[in-house]
Design an enzyme around this catalytic site. Structure first.
Site, PDB file in Angstrom:
ATOM      1  N   LYS A 276     -85.344  17.231 -49.638  1.00 42.43           N
ATOM      2  CA  LYS A 276     -86.356  16.767 -48.371  1.00 42.43           C
ATOM      3  C   LYS A 276     -85.778  17.074 -47.240  1.00 42.43           C
ATOM      4  O   LYS A 276     -84.538  16.946 -47.053  1.00 42.43           O
ATOM      5  CB  LYS A 276     -86.931  15.556 -48.448  1.00 42.43           C
ATOM      6  CG  LYS A 276     -87.615  15.007 -49.579  1.00 42.43           C
ATOM      7  CD  LYS A 276     -88.227  13.594 -49.700  1.00 42.43           C
ATOM      8  CE  LYS A 276     -89.193  13.100 -50.865  1.00 42.43           C
ATOM      9  NZ  LYS A 276     -90.510  13.789 -50.695  1.00 42.43           N
ATOM     10  N   ARG A 350     -94.611  12.664 -60.996  1.00 40.48           N
ATOM     11  CA  ARG A 350     -95.525  12.997 -61.975  1.00 40.48           C
ATOM     12  C   ARG A 350     -94.484  13.128 -63.367  1.00 40.48           C
ATOM     13  O   ARG A 350     -95.220  12.771 -64.387  1.00 40.48           O
ATOM     14  CB  ARG A 350     -96.125  14.107 -61.739  1.00 40.48           C
ATOM     15  CG  ARG A 350     -95.353  15.518 -61.554  1.00 40.48           C
ATOM     16  CD  ARG A 350     -95.974  16.521 -61.025  1.00 40.48           C
ATOM     17  NE  ARG A 350     -96.291  16.435 -59.385  1.00 40.48           N
ATOM     18  CZ  ARG A 350     -96.819  17.139 -58.650  1.00 40.48           C
ATOM     19  NH1 ARG A 350     -97.348  18.377 -59.214  1.00 40.48           N
ATOM     20  NH2 ARG A 350     -97.078  16.918 -57.475  1.00 40.48           N
TER      21      ARG A 350
END
Length: 500
Positions: A276, A350
């Site tokens: 990130k 996920r």
């Protein structure tokens, strides 16, 4: 966790005359020529000879939402101050529970440094007033050398005019337990990642489980490998602090339904090799908010003795880049046998959730509720305060409606079939992301659906925005972890217990 000591008091002249409170809290509403007083404020008004609204008007009060104005009583009441908090405009001629909750939260923040308060907002809605005041008064100062003003220590809530005393006591007990559970989640979220990592989260969860009499199981990295939890192991492989999978269960003697809870527990998310940007990465200490919420919720189920079997499955991992980290291009074999091509290591939530969802479904629950700080796309689509709710249509809509009623603000979202093809992989059963930016929240929901057992009613709550607040405090929400969606899960469990 520090919660004010809460008691019930009659809304009577005698109760107000003998109160030991330092502050009397009343509600105000906007009027044509200044504020008007809300229900419950009559006794304080009488001490001012019916002119309390005029006094407030001269001090600039208007009754707008969350406005706080203090008036010295000058000996007219045992308490030294009347704190008037605005409820805002009435919709349809009534004050909503969320208006009371936010006003009570604003009061709770303003009462820092106060020993005791006499709260009349509960005449409007006892549960909302209790939840709002306790959550508004919440502070997290564990890491400060100077703690500042102590939060409110005690609060006396006046009983509503309607209903029996026994009902009021039950409402106070339930509202207190709900607020305490939100604070459990907030404390976990606000703990920095050098102190909260998979193993230490598991230790805290074990203590909470033992105190509540819950079943507790933890799988370490060896057990995860032996049982084939490829998603959790893949995400956690880059950290020196290995992953865990927790199972925390509440099983009463006569459960009418079985509910599985799953919460994302990424104790810190750097994005892994798909790293990130540095700006804002510190907020990723909150990427375990879903795990905190479901842990707090199963503890709450035990406290409130819901006639439901409730089990939380909590995958925990730290997503870091290193020589042992998983890579874009890797193929993971998930628990249950499906394979996933990793195209982006920052779509890690996920992957751990998929393993936990399959594990949860093995116990044949009647419902599955799963929550996560899953996608930045949720914030883009719905903002910082509105969660996206996806899943099987009927249960999704039920959860979204309840979330709106609690004030936590969920919105039902679709799972468009045309997006499924975008998750096709050249190597594996599916990829963990699509090759484009469109519908990112929905694509994540479609990915998770691939791991939900056929016919199982399920709801996914994406709280990427609502779980962590970085702006100025508002209502009962301060900076840091919010505890969303604990109150929603509590309300859904109560609804299932009542309706099936």
């Amino acid at each position: 966790m520090t919660v004010p000591k809460l008691t019930l008091s009659d809304n009577s002249e005698a109760a107000l005359a003998k109160t030991r409170a330092d502050v009397v809290v009343i509600g105000t509403l906007p009027g044509e020529n200044g504020p008007t007083l809300a229900d419950g404020a009559a006794l304080a008004d009488a001490a001012f000879d019916g002119k309390l609204a005029e006094v407030l008007a001269t001090l600039g009060a208007s009754g707008k939402a969350e406005e706080v104005v203090k008036v010295p009583t000058l000996g007219k009441l045992p308490a030294s101050v009347v704190l008037a908090v605005g409820l805002g405009k009435q919709a349809g001629g009534t004050v909503t529970a969320e208006q009371v909750r936010r006003a009570a939260g604003a009061a709770g923040r303003a009462l820092a440094g106060t020993e005791r308060a006499f709260v009349t907002l509960s005449a409007l809605d006892l549960q909302a007033a209790v939840e709002g005041l306790v959550l508004g008064a919440y502070t997290f100062t564990e890491y400060r050398s100077e703690k500042g003003d102590a939060p409110l220590a005690k609060a006396d809530f006046v009983s509503p005019a309607d209903g029996a005393p026994r009902e009021h006591k039950a409402t106070l007990k339930a509202a207190t337990a709900i607020a305490e559970s939100v604070i459990i989640a907030r404390d976990l979220i606000n703990t920095p990642p050098n102190d909260l990592f998979p193993a230490s989260f598991a230790d805290r969860a074990k203590k909470l489980a033992e105190a509540a009499g819950l079943d507790f199981e933890v799988l370490d990295e060896k057990a995860l490998k032996r049982k084939g939890f490829g998603g959790i192991l893949g995400v956690g492989g880059g950290s020196s602090r290995p992953p865990r999978l927790l199972r925390v269960g509440y099983k009463p003697a006569k459960a009418v339904k079985k509910v599985a809870l799953v919460g994302k527990g990424i104790t810190f998310d750097s994005g892994g090799i798909s790293i990130k940007p540095a700006a804002g990465m510190d907020d990723m200490t909150s990427d375990m908010s879903g795990a905190a919420a479901v842990l707090a919720s199963v503890v709450l189920a035990a406290k409130l003795k819901y006639p439901l079997e409730v089990t939380a499955h909590i995958p925990l991992a730290e997503n870091l880049p290193s020589g042992t980290a998983y890579r874009p291009g890797d193929v993971l074999t998930m628990y249950g046998g499906k394979t996933v091509e990793v195209l982006n290591t920052d779509a890690e939530g996920r992957l751990v959730l998929a393993d936990a969802i399959v594990r949860a479904a093995e116990e044949n629950p009647d419902y599955l509720i799963e929550t996560a700080t899953l996608t930045g796309a949720q914030v883009v689509a719905l903002g910082k305060r509105t969660a996206g709710v996806m899943g099987s249509d009927e249960f999704r809509d039920r959860v979204a409606g309840i979330m709106q009623a609690t004030g936590e603000g969920g919105w039902a979202m679709p799972l468009p079939e045309e997006l499924r093809a975008d998750l096709d992989s050249r190597l594996a059963d599916l990829a963990n992301v699509t090759g484009h930016r469109w519908g990112g929240m929905l694509a994540a929901g479609i990915f998770l659906r691939e791991f939900v057992a056929e016919g199982l009613p399920w709801a996914h709550i994406d709280v990427a925005g609502p779980a962590y607040h970085t702006g100025s405090p508002w209502g009962y929400t301060g900076k840091g972890g919010t505890g969303v969606p604990v109150r929603t899960i509590a309300a859904v469990l109560a609804d299932i217990a009542d309706q099936g």
